[in-house]
Write a protein that holds these residues in place. Sequence first.
Motif, PDB file in Angstrom:
ATOM      1  N   TYR A 106       6.719  11.664   0.896  1.00  0.00           N
ATOM      2  CA  TYR A 106       6.619  12.772   1.837  1.00  0.00           C
ATOM      3  C   TYR A 106       6.326  14.057   1.072  1.00  0.00           C
ATOM      4  CZ  TYR A 106       8.821   9.415   4.909  1.00  0.00           C
ATOM      5  OH  TYR A 106       9.099   8.290   5.643  1.00  0.00           O
ATOM      6  N   LYS A 163       0.833  -1.190   0.000  1.00  0.00           N
ATOM      7  CA  LYS A 163       0.000   0.000   0.000  1.00  0.00           C
ATOM      8  C   LYS A 163       0.876   1.251   0.000  1.00  0.00           C
ATOM      9  CE  LYS A 163      -3.631   2.353   2.296  1.00  0.00           C
ATOM     10  NZ  LYS A 163      -4.733   2.451   3.110  1.00  0.00           N
ATOM     11  N   THR A 164       0.473   2.257  -0.794  1.00  0.00           N
ATOM     12  CA  THR A 164       1.193   3.527  -0.847  1.00  0.00           C
ATOM     13  C   THR A 164       0.781   4.387   0.333  1.00  0.00           C
ATOM     14  OG1 THR A 164       1.273   3.454  -3.255  1.00  0.00           O
ATOM     15  CG2 THR A 164       1.578   5.594  -2.238  1.00  0.00           C
ATOM     16  N   LYS A 165       1.771   5.050   0.931  1.00  0.00           N
ATOM     17  CA  LYS A 165       1.516   5.951   2.058  1.00  0.00           C
ATOM     18  C   LYS A 165       2.016   7.339   1.673  1.00  0.00           C
ATOM     19  CE  LYS A 165       2.543   6.401   6.975  1.00  0.00           C
ATOM     20  NZ  LYS A 165       3.266   5.829   8.114  1.00  0.00           N
ATOM     21  N   THR A 180       6.389   4.857   0.378  1.00  0.00           N
ATOM     22  CA  THR A 180       6.086   6.022   1.209  1.00  0.00           C
ATOM     23  C   THR A 180       6.599   7.283   0.530  1.00  0.00           C
ATOM     24  OG1 THR A 180       6.190   4.726   3.241  1.00  0.00           O
ATOM     25  CG2 THR A 180       6.414   7.108   3.478  1.00  0.00           C
ATOM     26  N   VAL A 203       2.689  11.052   3.269  1.00  0.00           N
ATOM     27  CA  VAL A 203       2.870  11.727   4.551  1.00  0.00           C
ATOM     28  C   VAL A 203       3.018  13.220   4.286  1.00  0.00           C
ATOM     29  CG1 VAL A 203       4.307  11.883   6.619  1.00  0.00           C
ATOM     30  CG2 VAL A 203       4.025   9.674   5.449  1.00  0.00           C
TER      31      VAL A 203
END
Length: 106
Positions: free
Chosen positions: A68, A2-4, A66, A6
């Motif tokens: 940012y 899953k892509t996160k 992930t 932030v």
Amino acid sequence: MKTKIVNTTPHDICIYKGDEIVRTIPPVGWTIRLAENVKDVGEIDGIPETETEYGSADLPEEKAGTYYIVSALVKSAYPARKDLRVPARAVRDENNRIIGCRSLGR
């Protein structure tokens, strides 16, 4: 995997499609900023003039999947980082204030 995403900016990132917000990414509560050293260098018509030197930022380790969201200043200081994104294609209100974006820039 899953892509996160932030959001390390201090405000919500609203993603628009057309005139509608399709996603809001809230801030995580900590901000990635470059260290800065501001020096007084003079005056212009009674207004203090300064010069700012930017240093490094305390970046988290890269993690697969992930991303940012950071400021353009941070992104430009770390061009080799493949996990940093910036709000792109700004959406503005009737007073020309930025209220969101249409994409995340590399």
